[in-house]
Design an enzyme around this catalytic site. Sequence first.
Site, short mmCIF file in Angstrom:
data_model
loop_
_atom_site.label_atom_id
_atom_site.label_comp_id
_atom_site.label_asym_id
_atom_site.label_seq_id
_atom_site.Cartn_x
_atom_site.Cartn_y
_atom_site.Cartn_z
N HIS A 114 0.81 -1.22 0.00
CA HIS A 114 0.00 0.00 0.00
C HIS A 114 0.84 1.26 0.00
CE1 HIS A 114 -3.47 -2.48 1.96
NE2 HIS A 114 -3.30 -2.76 0.68
N CYS A 144 7.85 20.75 -11.01
CA CYS A 144 7.11 21.07 -12.24
C CYS A 144 5.91 21.95 -11.93
CB CYS A 144 6.65 19.78 -12.94
SG CYS A 144 5.16 19.05 -12.25
#
Length: 237
Positions: A114, A144
């Site tokens: 997970h 970004c």
Amino acid sequence: MDLKGRIKNAERIAVLTGAGISAESGIPTFRGADGLWKQFRAEELATPQAFQRDPKLVWEWYDWRRQKCAQAVPNPGHLALAELERIAPHFTLITQNVDGLHALAGSKHILELHGNIWRMRCVACEAMRESREPLGGELPHCDCGALMRPDIVWFGEALPQQVLSEAFSCARSAEVFLSVGTSAWVMPACQLPVVAKQSGAYVVEVNLEKTPISEMVDEAHHRKAGEILPSLLGVEI
Ligand code: BV8
Ligand code: ZN
């Protein structure tokens, strides 16, 4: 033959762990009495929709859990499994936990089904970042410019394919399979002990409460993992 004898003779051992193995390290479980889900509702937090709707709320929850994890140290349950890995010829630790305590305890061959609460990834370019710093209320952004999300598998999201298929092949080939500290409720992880049993493994559950697999396993110990694992496995920690 008792479990200690089976462990001594086993070529391949696999273990599935859940939040219960970290409970004695002070990290709340999900569904137990002091469970996380009591104060929060999974669908409001551990889903992509929740993050889409309110990234600040979701990050606040994860930042709170990261601080819990940062204060936690491995307990004898984690240490016993790390020791078992050192004596077994082939050993795989499959964990649903995201707290990183198995690695801290010294386990090496770990499959994180997970994800990991210390990793975050960019929602746009998938760039990864590992950090243990508190977020201080700021939403983390990628170079970004896009938002970063916890690198955790949320409900309704697929588990990492590579990790999942390796987990199932370890469950199929294990001679001894342990299920430790999991309510055996969340798919697809909860199928691993079932597949192990169907493939001929000797399956042992160590979980405080009864679970959907308690009737199916060869041995069920409803005790605290940190208290019984070292002696049950016959390892010195
Ligand atoms: C998938 C991330 C398919 C969050 C987690 C309906 C709608 C939507 C989905 C579903 C649905 N029905 C079924 C599903 C599938 C769903 C699912 O199984 N839901 C359950 C709740 C019914 N599964 C998924 O969505 C999975 N993805 O199926 O994708 C797919 C395929 C292709 C393409 C797209 C999609 C994703 C599952 C992963 C979800 N993420 N966590 C976060 O961690 O922040 S799940 C969450 O539960 C945790 O990760 C945790 O690891 C996991 C399991 O819980 P446990 O670890 O077992 O913890 P729990 O508290 O439950 O139990 C602890 C136990 O320890 C207790 O029994 C207690 O008694 C015991 N204990 C306590 N102290 C001790 C102890 N034992 C020993 N010693 C102690 N000291
Ligand atoms: Zn990016």
